[in-house]
Write a protein that holds these residues in place. Structure first.
Motif, PDB file in Angstrom:
ATOM      1  N   GLY A 112       0.889  -0.904  -0.466  1.00 23.86           N
ATOM      2  CA  GLY A 112       0.055   0.031  -0.300  1.00 23.86           C
ATOM      3  C   GLY A 112       0.758   0.969   0.220  1.00 23.86           C
ATOM      4  O   GLY A 112       0.555   2.296   0.201  1.00 23.86           O
ATOM      5  N   MET A 113       2.627   1.343  -0.695  1.00 22.41           N
ATOM      6  CA  MET A 113       3.038   2.119  -0.412  1.00 22.41           C
ATOM      7  C   MET A 113       3.056   2.932  -1.393  1.00 22.41           C
ATOM      8  O   MET A 113       3.742   1.935  -2.798  1.00 22.41           O
ATOM      9  CB  MET A 113       4.509   2.160   0.378  1.00 22.41           C
ATOM     10  N   GLU A 114       3.558   4.206  -1.859  1.00 21.06           N
ATOM     11  CA  GLU A 114       3.976   4.650  -3.241  1.00 21.06           C
ATOM     12  C   GLU A 114       5.766   5.071  -3.776  1.00 21.06           C
ATOM     13  O   GLU A 114       5.889   4.430  -4.699  1.00 21.06           O
ATOM     14  CB  GLU A 114       3.140   6.279  -3.265  1.00 21.06           C
ATOM     15  N   ARG A 115       6.530   4.849  -2.167  1.00 18.47           N
ATOM     16  CA  ARG A 115       7.877   4.365  -2.427  1.00 18.47           C
ATOM     17  C   ARG A 115       8.287   3.306  -0.895  1.00 18.47           C
ATOM     18  O   ARG A 115       7.908   3.685   0.300  1.00 18.47           O
ATOM     19  CB  ARG A 115       8.119   5.681  -2.142  1.00 18.47           C
ATOM     20  N   LEU A 116       9.172   2.359  -1.946  1.00 22.75           N
ATOM     21  CA  LEU A 116      10.392   2.146  -0.746  1.00 22.75           C
ATOM     22  C   LEU A 116      10.499   2.340  -0.292  1.00 22.75           C
ATOM     23  O   LEU A 116      10.437   2.191   1.244  1.00 22.75           O
ATOM     24  CB  LEU A 116      11.177   0.617  -1.483  1.00 22.75           C
ATOM     25  N   GLN A 117      11.339   4.006   0.172  1.00 19.92           N
ATOM     26  CA  GLN A 117      11.173   4.547   1.508  1.00 19.92           C
ATOM     27  C   GLN A 117      10.655   4.154   2.549  1.00 19.92           C
ATOM     28  O   GLN A 117      10.573   4.598   3.618  1.00 19.92           O
ATOM     29  CB  GLN A 117      11.310   5.886   0.413  1.00 19.92           C
ATOM     30  N   GLU A 118       9.069   3.908   1.846  1.00 16.49           N
ATOM     31  CA  GLU A 118       8.389   3.955   3.986  1.00 16.49           C
ATOM     32  C   GLU A 118       8.633   2.551   3.906  1.00 16.49           C
ATOM     33  O   GLU A 118       8.540   2.632   5.180  1.00 16.49           O
ATOM     34  CB  GLU A 118       7.024   3.869   3.246  1.00 16.49           C
ATOM     35  N   ALA A 119       8.815   2.084   3.819  1.00 14.83           N
ATOM     36  CA  ALA A 119       9.679   0.376   4.503  1.00 14.83           C
ATOM     37  C   ALA A 119      10.739   0.898   5.572  1.00 14.83           C
ATOM     38  O   ALA A 119      11.033   0.157   6.782  1.00 14.83           O
ATOM     39  CB  ALA A 119       9.937  -0.087   4.108  1.00 14.83           C
ATOM     40  N   TYR A 120      11.239   1.734   4.762  1.00 16.35           N
ATOM     41  CA  TYR A 120      12.759   2.101   5.278  1.00 16.35           C
ATOM     42  C   TYR A 120      12.369   3.273   6.782  1.00 16.35           C
ATOM     43  O   TYR A 120      12.836   2.919   7.766  1.00 16.35           O
ATOM     44  CB  TYR A 120      13.822   2.587   4.308  1.00 16.35           C
ATOM     45  N   LEU A 121      11.342   3.657   6.535  1.00 17.77           N
ATOM     46  CA  LEU A 121      11.531   4.952   7.579  1.00 17.77           C
ATOM     47  C   LEU A 121      10.543   4.284   8.698  1.00 17.77           C
ATOM     48  O   LEU A 121      10.373   4.924   9.209  1.00 17.77           O
ATOM     49  CB  LEU A 121      10.700   6.037   6.977  1.00 17.77           C
TER      50      LEU A 121
END
Length: 328
Positions: A112-121
């Motif tokens: 459900g995320m637009e950017r993989l960055q969300e998983a890291y953050l």
């Protein structure tokens, strides 16, 4: 370099150096690695062990990226497609993160995320490094588990063996293990990373040195593959997976874009036949997307290709031509 969102330039006068510091966590079938040769994990304080659980993790791997392509191939070869789901970011991104711009609504349908960055953050709110693929993400928490790409494929083999398909290949054969480690180290330093040393060289001397090292290694591989079907003998191993992802990008990208232009892959008979052999092997060719590969390198690397123009060539029909290497 852009595959892991590090800067796409090298300080003038210097050679390109890859940052190999990744999230060191492991997904293991027990408290210790199931690989008897694995001496690198000894209960280090900075390593968190996550359990093998079918359906728990999502492998995020952009087809454009050679390091991510490895994990897609190994997942296919071992028959883990129903055990570990996969999310595929698009080939182009900005400096922040790989994005799921090719999914409906621009979001990964599972995370459900637009950017993989969300998983890291989600896991490291102040994560200071590049947002890399491949990455294993815990689906429930939407947190990144690890992005340590050499260990991801290693552990898919050793730790997920209870879930491999019947007849899955032995990618880490014990009888050639020591030699394979040596071969893989040379392939990584001189070929996988060698093309990047050419492409991101910060001086003429750094480029010349990188170019010579790369083609010395390719000549060595050409000779090695003269009398054996695969790098370690008659069967496919992890070493072949690691070499293939560079070879399949060589003529479309590295030859011109990274100035690795002494000759094309298609002009090295043994390597070209070997690469076609692997491409036509189930698990390899279907993970390759030449359109995304070219879009990634030629669009993202604006310092090397400021126009963003993507070349139309080369002709890719040869990848399906008979290779004749079954006679080896």
């Amino acid at each position: 370099m852009s595959d892991d969102l590090a800067p796409t330039y090298t300080e003038k006068g210097k050679a390109f150096e890859r940052d190999m510091s990744y999230i060191p966590d492991r997904i293991l079938a027990g408290e210790r690695s199931q690989d008897p040769h694995d001496a690198t994990y000894g209960g280090r304080d900075d390593v968190q062990v996550w359990p093998v659980e079918p359906g728990r993790y999502r492998l995020v791997a952009a087809p454009a990226c050679p390091w991510a392509n490895r994990s897609l191939i190994v997942r296919e070869l071992l028959g883990l497609t129903d055990v570990i789901s996969v999310g595929k970011p698009g080939p182009t991104h900005d400096k922040r993160s790989w994005t799921f711009d090719r999914d409906p609504g621009g979001r990964d349908p599972v995370l459900g995320m637009e950017r993989l960055q969300e998983a890291y953050l989600n896991r490291f709110p102040d994560y200071p490094k590049g947002i890399t693929v491949p990455a294993m993400v815990d689906v429930e928490t939407r947190e990144v588990v690890t992005n340590d790409f050499p260990w991801i494929t290693h552990d898919l083999y050793f730790e997920w063996r209870d879930h491999h398909r019947p007849g899955a290949p032995d990618l880490w054969p014990d009888d050639v293990r020591d030699e394979m480690e040596t071969v893989m180290k040379r392939v990584f330093t001189e070929v996988n990373n060698g093309v990047y040393r050419c492409g991101f060289a910060g001086s003429q001397q750094a480029y010349d040195d990188a170019y010579d090292r790369l083609f010395t290694a390719l000549d060595w591989l050409e000779e090695r593959l003269a009398d054996r079907r695969y790098l370690m003998g008659p069967t496919v191993t992890e070493a072949d997976v690691r070499l293939f992802t560079t070879l399949v990008r060589f003529d479309p990208v590295y030859h011109g874009h990274f100035k690795c232009n002494r000759n094309k892959l298609s002009e090295m008979p043994n390597l070209w036949g070997y690469a076609r052999d692997l491409f036509q092997t189930p698990g390899f060719g279907e993970t390759v997307d030449f359109e995304q590969i070219k879009a990634h390198y030629y669009v993202v690397h604006t310092d090397i290709n400021p126009s963003g123009i993507i070349p139309k060539g080369p002709d890719l029909a040869g990848w399906h031509a008979p290779h004749g290497r079954e006679n080896l």
